[in-house]
Write an enzyme that holds these catalytic residues in place. Structure first.
Site, short mmCIF file in Angstrom:
data_model
loop_
_atom_site.label_atom_id
_atom_site.label_comp_id
_atom_site.label_asym_id
_atom_site.label_seq_id
_atom_site.Cartn_x
_atom_site.Cartn_y
_atom_site.Cartn_z
CE LYS A 11 1.73 -4.88 -6.34
NZ LYS A 11 2.33 -3.56 -6.07
NE ARG A 20 0.43 -5.06 0.05
CZ ARG A 20 -0.11 -4.70 -1.10
NH1 ARG A 20 -0.83 -5.53 -1.78
NH2 ARG A 20 0.09 -3.50 -1.56
NE ARG A 28 -4.94 2.98 -4.93
CZ ARG A 28 -4.17 1.90 -5.04
NH1 ARG A 28 -4.18 1.21 -6.15
NH2 ARG A 28 -3.39 1.52 -4.05
NE ARG A 80 0.20 2.38 -1.13
CZ ARG A 80 -0.14 2.98 -2.28
NH1 ARG A 80 -0.45 4.26 -2.28
NH2 ARG A 80 -0.17 2.29 -3.39
P1 AP5 Z 1 0.32 0.49 -11.09
O1 AP5 Z 1 0.30 -0.54 -12.16
O2 AP5 Z 1 -1.00 1.03 -10.65
O3 AP5 Z 1 1.21 0.00 -9.86
P2 AP5 Z 1 0.92 -1.08 -8.73
O4 AP5 Z 1 2.18 -1.82 -8.48
O5 AP5 Z 1 -0.30 -1.89 -9.08
O6 AP5 Z 1 0.63 -0.08 -7.55
P3 AP5 Z 1 -0.45 -0.16 -6.38
O7 AP5 Z 1 -0.40 1.18 -5.70
O8 AP5 Z 1 -1.81 -0.57 -6.91
O9 AP5 Z 1 0.15 -1.24 -5.50
P4 AP5 Z 1 -0.11 -1.44 -4.02
O10 AP5 Z 1 0.49 -2.76 -3.85
O11 AP5 Z 1 0.37 -0.38 -3.10
O12 AP5 Z 1 -1.70 -1.27 -3.91
P5 AP5 Z 1 -2.88 -2.31 -3.68
O13 AP5 Z 1 -4.08 -1.82 -4.34
O14 AP5 Z 1 -2.42 -3.71 -3.92
O15 AP5 Z 1 1.24 1.70 -11.62
C1 AP5 Z 1 1.45 2.86 -10.84
C2 AP5 Z 1 1.52 4.10 -11.76
O16 AP5 Z 1 2.65 3.98 -12.61
C3 AP5 Z 1 0.31 4.27 -12.69
O17 AP5 Z 1 0.07 5.64 -12.86
C4 AP5 Z 1 0.77 3.64 -14.00
O18 AP5 Z 1 0.11 4.21 -15.11
C5 AP5 Z 1 2.25 3.96 -13.99
N1 AP5 Z 1 3.11 2.95 -14.63
C6 AP5 Z 1 3.01 1.60 -14.50
N2 AP5 Z 1 3.99 0.98 -15.21
C7 AP5 Z 1 4.73 1.99 -15.78
C8 AP5 Z 1 5.89 2.01 -16.60
N3 AP5 Z 1 6.53 0.89 -16.99
N4 AP5 Z 1 6.39 3.22 -16.95
C9 AP5 Z 1 5.80 4.37 -16.56
N5 AP5 Z 1 4.68 4.40 -15.80
C10 AP5 Z 1 4.16 3.23 -15.41
O19 AP5 Z 1 -3.03 -2.19 -2.05
C11 AP5 Z 1 -3.55 -1.03 -1.45
C12 AP5 Z 1 -3.70 -1.27 0.04
O20 AP5 Z 1 -4.63 -2.35 0.28
C13 AP5 Z 1 -2.42 -1.70 0.78
O21 AP5 Z 1 -1.61 -0.59 1.15
C14 AP5 Z 1 -3.01 -2.43 2.00
O22 AP5 Z 1 -3.48 -1.50 2.97
C15 AP5 Z 1 -4.23 -3.15 1.41
N6 AP5 Z 1 -3.89 -4.52 0.95
C16 AP5 Z 1 -3.87 -4.96 -0.35
N7 AP5 Z 1 -3.47 -6.24 -0.39
C17 AP5 Z 1 -3.23 -6.63 0.88
C18 AP5 Z 1 -2.75 -7.84 1.47
N8 AP5 Z 1 -2.43 -8.92 0.73
N9 AP5 Z 1 -2.62 -7.88 2.81
C19 AP5 Z 1 -2.93 -6.81 3.59
N10 AP5 Z 1 -3.35 -5.62 3.08
C20 AP5 Z 1 -3.50 -5.53 1.74
#
Ligand code: AP5
Length: 211
Positions: A13, A88, A153, A164
């Site tokens: 994402k 979410r 992270r 997660r």
């Molecule tokens: P990346 O693009 O970073 O993946 P992502 O889907 O953005 O992963 P996140 O870990 O950021 O998602 P998340 O939803 O858990 O975290 P968030 O920060 O929102 O890609 C991942 C890896 O793969 C990278 O190394 C990249 O280079 C690689 N990659 C990408 N595409 C690729 C491809 N096609 N091929 C190969 N490699 C690839 O949330 C974190 C925490 O915040 C949550 O756990 C929660 O505690 C809190 N939080 C956030 N939003 C909310 C909400 N709405 N409500 C409540 N709590 C929340």
């Protein structure tokens, strides 16, 4: 155009959001990034969010929804935005519907067997937030875009990643049906590397709307 990016942790994402934002000029609003910035700055929101994020749980809805509502009211969101990581769960989606009109939900499907490696191998730039994977860094420890230090992270460890993914399956995956029922979902797959392969598919869809 108001867009949501939906997908499991590590589905890509953030990577897609950064590319979309750059090409189409839409502000990229990541609730995860907002929480991490608050934790770094030691704000009250950061203090609340930190323990939930470390445990891989969702930050309470009332905190998260209020942050998003305020952010979307800012001037740069007037002509559209890209939400990454919000909503979410169904409750957050219903709250969002009360103050925003979403035009498109891009849902990134992925083989979950890939996610542990993607997340535990991820390194992010401490300065600009750009995401990398150790397998493509060739030992580099600084960001190719801005020279910032690459860090891991705190929630990218096997135990927190498992938590997660369980939260995703239980609370976030039902949103796929929610947006399918609204007939605004675009399903794609994020399994293939590199990320530019998926971006080609996503941007072809967005060109139909944005041009
Ligand atoms: P990346 O693009 O970073 O993946 P992502 O889907 O953005 O992963 P996140 O870990 O950021 O998602 P998340 O939803 O858990 O975290 P968030 O920060 O929102 O890609 C991942 C890896 O793969 C990278 O190394 C990249 O280079 C690689 N990659 C990408 N595409 C690729 C491809 N096609 N091929 C190969 N490699 C690839 O949330 C974190 C925490 O915040 C949550 O756990 C929660 O505690 C809190 N939080 C956030 N939003 C909310 C909400 N709405 N409500 C409540 N709590 C929340």
């Amino acid at each position: 155009m108001n867009i949501i990016l939906l997908g499991a942790p590590g589905s890509g994402k953030g990577t897609q959001a950064s590319m979309i934002s750059e090409r189409y000029g839409l502000p990229h609003i990541s609730t995860g990034d907002i929480f991490r910035a608050n934790i770094k700055a030691g704000t009250d929101i950061g203090k609340v969010a930190e323990s939930y994020i470390k445990a891989g749980k969702l930050v309470p809805d009332e905190v998260t929804c209020e942050i998003v509502k305020r952010r979307l009211a800012e001037e740069d969101c007037k002509n559209g935005y890209l939400l990454d990581g919000f909503p979410r769960n169904i409750y957050q989606a219903e709250v969002l519907d009360s103050f925003a009109k979403i035009d498109l939900c891009i849902n990134i499907n992925i083989d979950h067997a890939l996610l542990m490696d993607r997340l535990c191998g991820r390194r992010v730039c401490a300065k600009c937030g750009e995401s990398y994977h150790v397998s493509t860094l060739g030992g580099a420890t600084t960001c190719a875009k801005c020279g910032g230090e690459l860090i891991q992270r705190k929630d990218d460890n096997p135990e927190t990643v498992s938590a997660r993914l369980a939260v995703y399956n239980d609370q976030t995956a039902p949103l796929i049906n929610y947006y399918t029922d609204k007939e605004i979902i675009f399903n794609c797959t994020g399994t293939e590397a590199p990320a530019s392969t998926l971006f080609a598919v996503v941007s072809a869809e967005l060109d139909k709307f944005i041009g």
